[in-house]
Design a protein around this motif. Structure first.
Motif, short mmCIF file in Angstrom:
data_model
loop_
_atom_site.label_atom_id
_atom_site.label_comp_id
_atom_site.label_asym_id
_atom_site.label_seq_id
_atom_site.Cartn_x
_atom_site.Cartn_y
_atom_site.Cartn_z
N TYR A 200 2.43 10.30 -7.34
CA TYR A 200 3.26 10.68 -8.50
C TYR A 200 2.38 10.95 -9.73
CZ TYR A 200 7.10 10.43 -11.87
OH TYR A 200 8.01 10.72 -12.85
N ILE A 201 1.34 10.13 -9.91
CA ILE A 201 0.44 10.33 -11.06
C ILE A 201 -0.29 11.67 -10.95
CG2 ILE A 201 -1.64 9.44 -12.19
CD1 ILE A 201 -0.70 6.64 -11.43
N LEU A 202 -0.73 12.00 -9.74
CA LEU A 202 -1.48 13.24 -9.52
C LEU A 202 -0.58 14.47 -9.38
CD1 LEU A 202 -4.11 11.85 -6.99
CD2 LEU A 202 -4.41 12.25 -9.44
N GLY A 203 0.72 14.28 -9.46
CA GLY A 203 1.64 15.40 -9.36
C GLY A 203 1.87 15.89 -7.95
N LYS A 204 1.54 15.08 -6.95
CA LYS A 204 1.72 15.47 -5.56
C LYS A 204 3.04 14.95 -4.98
CE LYS A 204 -2.40 17.30 -5.48
NZ LYS A 204 -2.59 18.77 -5.42
N GLY B 152 0.82 -1.21 0.00
CA GLY B 152 0.00 0.00 0.00
C GLY B 152 0.85 1.26 0.00
N TRP B 153 1.99 1.21 0.68
CA TRP B 153 2.92 2.34 0.67
C TRP B 153 3.37 2.66 -0.74
CZ3 TRP B 153 8.59 2.15 2.84
CH2 TRP B 153 9.09 3.44 2.91
N PHE B 154 3.72 1.62 -1.50
CA PHE B 154 4.15 1.83 -2.89
C PHE B 154 2.99 2.34 -3.74
CE2 PHE B 154 7.76 -0.49 -1.47
CZ PHE B 154 8.77 -0.28 -2.38
N LEU B 155 1.79 1.79 -3.51
CA LEU B 155 0.63 2.22 -4.31
C LEU B 155 0.30 3.68 -4.06
CD1 LEU B 155 -1.73 1.58 -6.19
CD2 LEU B 155 -3.02 0.80 -4.19
N ILE B 156 0.31 4.10 -2.81
CA ILE B 156 0.01 5.50 -2.48
C ILE B 156 1.06 6.43 -3.09
CG2 ILE B 156 -0.10 7.15 -0.57
CD1 ILE B 156 -1.33 4.91 1.11
N GLN B 157 2.32 5.99 -3.06
CA GLN B 157 3.39 6.81 -3.65
C GLN B 157 3.20 6.95 -5.16
OE1 GLN B 157 5.72 8.08 -1.51
NE2 GLN B 157 6.64 9.32 -3.14
N GLN B 158 2.79 5.87 -5.82
CA GLN B 158 2.56 5.93 -7.26
C GLN B 158 1.36 6.81 -7.59
OE1 GLN B 158 2.29 1.94 -8.77
NE2 GLN B 158 4.44 1.46 -8.35
N LEU B 159 0.30 6.72 -6.80
CA LEU B 159 -0.86 7.59 -7.03
C LEU B 159 -0.49 9.05 -6.84
CD1 LEU B 159 -3.72 5.56 -5.28
CD2 LEU B 159 -3.33 5.86 -7.73
N HIS C 24 7.98 8.05 -7.71
CA HIS C 24 6.96 7.01 -7.87
C HIS C 24 7.19 5.85 -6.93
CE1 HIS C 24 10.19 4.97 -9.99
NE2 HIS C 24 9.47 3.88 -9.96
N SER C 25 8.37 5.80 -6.29
CA SER C 25 8.73 4.70 -5.40
C SER C 25 9.31 5.25 -4.11
CB SER C 25 9.73 3.76 -6.07
OG SER C 25 10.23 2.82 -5.15
N PRO C 26 8.94 4.69 -2.95
CA PRO C 26 9.55 5.13 -1.70
C PRO C 26 11.05 4.87 -1.64
CG PRO C 26 7.54 3.86 -1.29
CD PRO C 26 7.87 3.71 -2.74
N MET C 27 11.54 3.88 -2.41
CA MET C 27 12.97 3.57 -2.39
C MET C 27 13.80 4.74 -2.90
SD MET C 27 13.21 0.50 -1.14
CE MET C 27 11.87 1.02 -0.07
N LEU C 28 13.27 5.47 -3.87
CA LEU C 28 13.99 6.64 -4.38
C LEU C 28 14.05 7.74 -3.32
CD1 LEU C 28 12.53 6.84 -8.00
CD2 LEU C 28 14.81 6.09 -7.34
N LYS C 29 12.95 7.89 -2.59
CA LYS C 29 12.94 8.91 -1.54
C LYS C 29 13.91 8.55 -0.43
CE LYS C 29 9.72 11.60 1.26
NZ LYS C 29 8.29 11.81 1.62
N LEU C 30 13.97 7.28 -0.06
CA LEU C 30 14.91 6.85 0.97
C LEU C 30 16.35 7.03 0.52
CD1 LEU C 30 13.16 3.60 2.29
CD2 LEU C 30 13.25 5.84 3.39
N ALA C 31 16.60 6.85 -0.79
CA ALA C 31 17.95 7.02 -1.32
C ALA C 31 18.33 8.49 -1.50
CB ALA C 31 18.10 6.29 -2.65
N GLY C 32 17.34 9.39 -1.41
CA GLY C 32 17.63 10.81 -1.56
C GLY C 32 17.87 11.23 -2.99
N VAL C 33 17.21 10.56 -3.94
CA VAL C 33 17.40 10.89 -5.35
C VAL C 33 16.04 10.94 -6.04
CG1 VAL C 33 19.69 9.82 -5.49
CG2 VAL C 33 17.67 8.45 -5.99
N ARG C 34 16.04 11.47 -7.25
CA ARG C 34 14.84 11.43 -8.09
C ARG C 34 15.25 11.16 -9.54
NH1 ARG C 34 13.58 16.45 -10.65
NH2 ARG C 34 15.05 18.13 -10.09
N LEU C 35 14.30 10.70 -10.32
CA LEU C 35 14.58 10.32 -11.70
C LEU C 35 14.29 11.47 -12.66
CD1 LEU C 35 13.06 6.71 -11.91
CD2 LEU C 35 15.45 7.35 -11.64
N VAL C 36 15.17 11.64 -13.63
CA VAL C 36 14.96 12.60 -14.72
C VAL C 36 15.41 11.92 -16.02
CG1 VAL C 36 15.26 14.65 -13.27
CG2 VAL C 36 17.24 13.62 -14.39
N ARG C 37 14.99 12.53 -17.12
CA ARG C 37 15.39 11.99 -18.43
C ARG C 37 16.84 12.35 -18.75
NH1 ARG C 37 11.84 9.91 -21.87
NH2 ARG C 37 9.61 10.11 -21.46
#
Length: 338
Positions: free
Chosen positions: A162-166, A153-160, A170-183
């Motif tokens: 991300y979809i809504l722009g809030k 549920g933690w992963f699902l809420i994080q993905q929702l 999209h994954s809690p693992m990225l937040k724990l690592a202190g990074v974000r994805l870009v192109r």
């Protein structure tokens, strides 16, 4: 987009079952030589995964699957100008990313296997009902579904979010690592191509340096082979999944089934041949209800044991089809009542 983010997450989830199936086939074909690969598959896979992810994080600032989808990781909350992908992540984010990419899936898989084995042990347990150990792991088994539901549920809420722009991740693992994805930008792609084409002109004579260089080249070759062949492999994995799915079994059977053999030719010109009776419970030879039903393995027809034994011993052939038959082809049939 969220589709690319989720797709790169599921990419490694498709690679592990494929390798596991390959190791299983090798272990079954030659247990003495490849059996250890099956017994220690999780540990061997996590070691290979560690080397692969370390290579891509150091070279491309991304995991293997993220690089496959032309993504990279950048430190979260960094207001400065983004560095090129070839510059790598800061050490703190690098090691946190590596541990979360490799260690968390390994521990989760081990936990699922432990729960499965405990459930089997609970069904066939030899512990007395008052055993403290039995009470402990029953409580663990009762709590695990809720813990797993909370995790998913933690992963699902994080993905929702991300979809809504809030949310930025999209994954809690990225937040724990202190990074974000870009192109990846055009400059990133050019830098990666330039780094791939570079060759070291300096000749090192140290044995340690040569070994390290050989290991880096081997790991780079494996990573490049995986990256270039992955799209074809994923296609074949999807094709095999469709081929062996239960919904397509009828189609597969119609494509692969052997043609039905023609019925046996009745030898009416043979004096010893017998016409089949209308009732299936009647012996074709004595025309009475069968006693000690016995089938001939060469033709499948059923007779009385005495009739079949006498006829085969005298003529060495089936009374109905004329197929060559010996006494060893007589098979006793047992009815459910007996």
């Amino acid at each position: 987009s969220v589709f690319e983010a989720v797709a790169q997450d599921s990419l490694m989830a498709a690679v592990k079952p494929a390798l596991q199936h390959l190791v299983k086939v090798l272990a079954e074909s030659n247990p003495g030589r490849y059996g250890f690969l099956w017994r220690w598959f999780d540990e061997i896979y996590v070691l290979l995964d560690l080397l692969l992810q370390q290579h891509y994080l150091a070279r491309c600032s991304a995991s293997f699957s993220e690089n496959f989808y032309s993504l990279k990781r950048i430190p979260m909350g960094d207001g400065r100008q983004q560095l090129l992908a070839t510059a790598g992540l800061p050490k703190r984010q690098h090691w946190k990313s590596l541990l979360l990419l490799v260690l968390v899936p390994y521990l989760k898989g081990k936990l699922e296997k432990l729960v499965s084995s405990l459930r089997e042990e609970d069904e066939y347990s030899i512990h007395p009902p008052s055993s403290s150990w039995k009470r402990f792991y029953r409580a663990f088994l009762a709590a695990y579904p809720y813990v797993n539901m909370t995790w998913e549920g933690w992963f699902l809420i994080q993905q929702l979010g991300y979809i809504l722009g809030k949310a930025e991740h999209h994954s809690p693992m990225l937040k724990l690592a202190g990074v974000r994805l870009v192109r990846l930008t055009a400059e990133d792609l050019q830098a990666l191509e330039k780094k791939l084409a570079e060759t070291t002109p300096v000749q090192t004579h140290s044995i340690t340096s040569r070994v390290q260089s050989a290991l880096r080249k081997a790991l780079g070759g494996i990573a490049f082979s995986l990256s270039t062949g992955l799209s074809v492999s994923v296609f074949f994995l999807q094709f095999l999944d469709w081929w062996y799915s239960s919904e397509n079994q009828e189609t597969i059977k119609s494509l692969t089934a052997l043609p039905t053999p023609p019925p046996p030719v009745h030898l009416e010109h043979e004096p010893s041949s017998a016409l089949l009776p209308s009732l299936k419970s009647v012996c074709p030879l004595c025309r009475r209800v069968r006693v000690n039903a016995t089938a001939l393995a060469t033709s499948g027809f059923v007779f009385c044991y005495r009739c079949a034994y006498s006829h085969v011993k005298a003529h060495q052939r089936c009374p109905v089809t004329g197929y060559a038959t010996e006494l060893q082809h007589l098979v006793k049939l047992y009815s459910p009542e007996s």
